[in-house]
Structures are given as C-alpha cells and as structure tokens.
Scaffold this active site. Structure first.
Site, mmCIF file in Angstrom:
data_model
loop_
_atom_site.group_PDB
_atom_site.id
_atom_site.type_symbol
_atom_site.label_atom_id
_atom_site.label_comp_id
_atom_site.label_asym_id
_atom_site.label_seq_id
_atom_site.Cartn_x
_atom_site.Cartn_y
_atom_site.Cartn_z
ATOM 1 N N HIS A 174 0.885 -1.177 0.000
ATOM 2 C CA HIS A 174 0.000 0.000 0.000
ATOM 3 C C HIS A 174 0.920 1.223 0.000
ATOM 4 O O HIS A 174 2.003 1.179 0.611
ATOM 5 C CB HIS A 174 -0.830 0.116 1.276
ATOM 6 C CG HIS A 174 -1.756 -1.011 1.562
ATOM 7 N ND1 HIS A 174 -1.383 -2.111 2.266
ATOM 8 C CD2 HIS A 174 -3.068 -1.180 1.273
ATOM 9 C CE1 HIS A 174 -2.415 -2.926 2.401
ATOM 10 N NE2 HIS A 174 -3.465 -2.390 1.808
ATOM 11 N N ASP A 214 2.278 2.047 3.383
ATOM 12 C CA ASP A 214 3.207 1.084 4.005
ATOM 13 C C ASP A 214 4.631 1.511 3.727
ATOM 14 O O ASP A 214 5.501 1.390 4.578
ATOM 15 C CB ASP A 214 3.121 -0.331 3.392
ATOM 16 C CG ASP A 214 1.749 -0.920 3.376
ATOM 17 O OD1 ASP A 214 0.957 -0.581 4.254
ATOM 18 O OD2 ASP A 214 1.482 -1.736 2.469
#
Ligand code: XUL
Ligand code: CO
Length: 437
Positions: free
Chosen positions: A101, A104
């Site tokens: 993501h 992240d």
C-alpha cells in the site's frame, strides 16, 4: 546495504528429508510440474504491510515485534532504509514479487503534497532495489482505511471531500505502481461498507464506488498503465458489511456497473471463510466467470472469528487451491501473495523467514498433490462421467437450446420416472483425494 539478516543464509531447496530449519523442503523453484517451474506456477509475493510494517499488536496488547533495523521514527529516511531491508529479506528468501500500500512504504505527510513527495523519495529506492535484485512488484494499492479522514469510507463516504481525497491518493498510487512496472493494482474496500443501515444510503454509496472505479479505469488508460486491475472481496471487518463481500457479489457489482471487462478478482482465503465460504468455492465462482486474477494466500483459525491472516500451513487446503488454479491454466498477471503475518508470539526477525518458508513449502506440497491427482485422472474422469447425460440425447438438446418446456414435457411423459441417478460418491472421492496427500 543494511545487513539486517546477516546471520540468515540464503534460503535454498534442501529436500524433504532435510533437518535444516532455514531451508525449503518442498519448494524447489526450478522443478518442473506439468511442464512449468514451481517459481512460475506460484509467482510468490511478500506483503510489505505485514512483514515490514506489522507491529504484532492485537486489540488486547501492544506490538511485540523485534525489528532491530527500526529506529522508532516514522521518517522518510527510515522508510528508505526499511525498503532496503525489505529487499534484503526478499532476496534471501528467493521470492520474485512483492506488494504494497502507498502508506506502508512511505509515511503520510502533513498534506497530500507532502505525502506524495514522501512516496516519491521511497519509490526511488524501491526502483533501485528492484533493478539490483530483479524482484518485481506484483501489485500496488492505496491505503484508504487507516486515516481518520476515511472514517466513513473513501469512495463510499457520505462526505464528497473524502471521495475526492481518495481519488487523488489512488491517482498517485497508480502512477507509482506504473513507474515501478507493477503487474497489477488492487482495490480492497476496507471501509467501503456500513456499520448501520440507519445512517446509510446503500444505493448512493454503491453508485459512488462504481463511479470511482470508472474514474480509475479512465486514468489507467490515460497514463498507459497496462497492469491488471483487481477487486479483493471481503465480507466484513472493519465494517459490519463490505460491499465487495464475496466473489459472487463482486462479479454482480462489476456486471451491473459495466466494469467486468476491466477487473479480475484477487481472492483471499481468510476473506472467503469470513464470508462463510471455502476458498475453493470462491475460486470456482471466479473461474466460472473467467475472472480469477490473483490470490492472497493465508488462512484463518476456525476458533477465532476474525481475519487472523495466518501463514497457510494446511496442505489439504493448498492442494484444493492448486487443483482449481491448475484447471484454470495458472496465473498470468497474478500470483500467490502472502497476505499473512506471523503470530504475536513469533516476534523475532527469524520468524518472518519461518512463516514464508512454511507457506511456500505448503503450497509446493499442494501443487505436487494437485498435479498427481490430475495425472491419476480418476477424480477428473468421475466428474466427466457424472455429467455424461449432457453430452448426447436430451441433455445435449437442452444445452444447445434446441428444446423448450413443451418438448421436455413430451419427453418426461414418455420417460415415466427418472431412474438413471447414480451415487455422488462423496466419501469415495474424499478418500481418493487423501491417497495423494
Ligand atoms: C485486508 C486485506 C488487505 C488487502 C490490500 O484484509 O486483505 O490488506 O489485501 O488492501
Ligand atoms: Co488481502
């Protein structure tokens, strides 16, 4: 180079009788199964969020993860260092892909501009590391569920500003996925659902979700991104009901809004079980619609009713999954992405290797079992025979739509009674399956 795993050897195939813990007993990347290497069958992928961002906290306790390379900050510098650690890990493990993501890999900034700048700074490192190691991006995605701005959802929020912000975030996440040569992009609707229908206009929210996905399709064309779009079904958690609840609901949604040609499904085992289905059911539903793209490999726990995201260690389950995938003809853009996390009690860095080795070996066993079942042919033959009445006579006429109710009434009157049913042989089939496990 950070050398975060200097004591861990490169993980290699050591064979089923090996007693070396940090080695593969089943996964032999170059071994051919049905004429294709194991590496190409699985296209294994490491998830950035669990493996490099997971703190191993739960709702009753703080994180326990020991990660000596972390300096405790959420800085861009730390994110860049972490990216190098991630590639060191993936290189040692020998996986060809990873998935992330946006949030992240790089920290959220004080505003969108700063967040985008942070992302660019880390993408630069990811690009270098991809080039250095040959490890590729299976898919990218955007985190549209963690920040308080998405409290009511992102594209299905009651607040149009949240929709707009999410669109801008996905635009950027698609751009960086494209820049990194990502082979796909996932939409998982974390908070695209509701907690109570008392405050929810369901139709309007679903219309908005479809509008959002159409905008993504348009933007994909605009930037020339050729990767595959996926929807990842999940029935609930964090919401009470998620609109992309299972494979059938997703397919229906995509068809209703004329999106099916642009999307395939990314199916996750623990999501299937939360939806009250088996993973095999979800796979077969997607395959029937020619819409299976990729899988998030993990498993749940039958005694815990939530998304425990455990590494898949159930050989029987892996064999079922691989039977469906082999029958489909294997992955093209998709792969086997470990959306899985080590247990809170498994807090040492070494456990990250054990988790992945366990998952990869389990899938390798599953593949070999599935291939042996197919080679034996008895289950396949049984299935074919079971439907033999459709290959000729009245069955063939029905399938070809040569008859209607009137002709079938004439046929049934002549038939008198249906006397041709045969046993389904479930116990025999289950026993036969077990002979290969
Ligand atoms: C959450 C989940 C996500 C998606 C990507 O249950 O599976 O991590 O895989 O957003
Ligand atoms: Co997932």
């Amino acid at each position: 180079m950070p050398q975060a795993f200097s004591k861990i050897p490169k993980i290699s195939y050591d064979g089923p009788s090996s007693r070396k813990d940090l080695s593969f007993k089943q996964y032999n990347p170059d071994e051919l199964v049905e004429g294709k290497t194991m590496k190409d069958h699985f296209r294994f992928s490491v998830t950035y969020w669990h493996t490099f961002r997971g703190q191993l906290s739960d709702m009753f306790g703080v994180g326990t993860a020991v990660r000596p390379w972390e300096d405790g900050s959420n800085s861009v510098g730390m994110a860049q260092k972490r990216a190098r650690v991630a590639f060191e890990f993936m290189e040692k493990l020998g996986v060809p892909y990873y998935a992330f993501h946006d949030r992240d890999v790089a920290p959220e900034g004080r505003n969108l501009k700063e967040s985008n700048r942070n992302l660019d700074s880390v993408v630069k490192v990811l690009k270098q590391e991809q080039k250095r190691t040959g490890i590729k991006l299976l898919w990218g995605t955007a985190c549209l569920f963690a920040h308080p701005r998405y409290v009511h959802g992102a594209s299905t929020s009651c607040n149009a500003d949240a929709f707009a912000y999410a669109a801008a975030q996905v635009k950027k996440a698609m751009e960086v996925t494209h820049e990194l040569g990502g082979e796909g992009y996932v939409f998982w609707g974390g908070r695209e659902g509701y907690s109570t229908l008392l405050n929810t206009n369901l139709k309007r929210e679903m219309d908005h979700l479809a509008a959002f996905l159409h905008m993504a399709v348009d933007y994909k064309k605009k930037i020339g991104f050729k990767g595959q779009f996926y929807i990842e079904p999940k029935p609930k958690e964090p919401t009470k009901h998620q609109y992309d609840s299972d494979a059938a609901a997703c397919l229906n949604f995509l068809r209703e809004y004329d999106l099916l040609k642009h999307f395939k499904l990314n199916l996750e085992t623990n999501h299937a079980t939360l939806a009250g289905h088996t993973m095999q059911h979800e796979l077969e539903v997607a395959i029937a619609a020619d819409a299976l793209g990729s899988i998030d490999a993990n498993m749940g726990d039958i005694l815990l009713g939530w998304d425990t995201d455990q590494f898949p260690t159930d050989i029987y389950l892996a064999a079922q999954v691989m039977l469906s995938i082999l029958r489909m003809g294997g992955f093209t853009t998709g792969g086997t992405n470990f959306d899985a996390k080590v247990r809170r009690e498994s807090f040492e860095p070494e456990d990250l290797f054990h988790g992945h080795i366990a998952g990869m070996d389990t899938f390798a066993r599953g593949l070999k079992i599935a291939a042996a079942i197919r080679k034996d042919g008895r289950i396949g033959d049984f299935l074919k025979q079971r439907y033999a009445s459709w290959d000729s006579g009245i069955g063939e006429k029905i399938e070809k739509r040569k008859v209607g109710f009137k002709e079938l009434e004439t046929y049934a009157l002549k038939l008198g009674e249906v006397r041709t049913n045969k046993s389904g042989r479930q116990e025999w089939l289950e026993s036969l399956f077990n002979q290969f496990v």
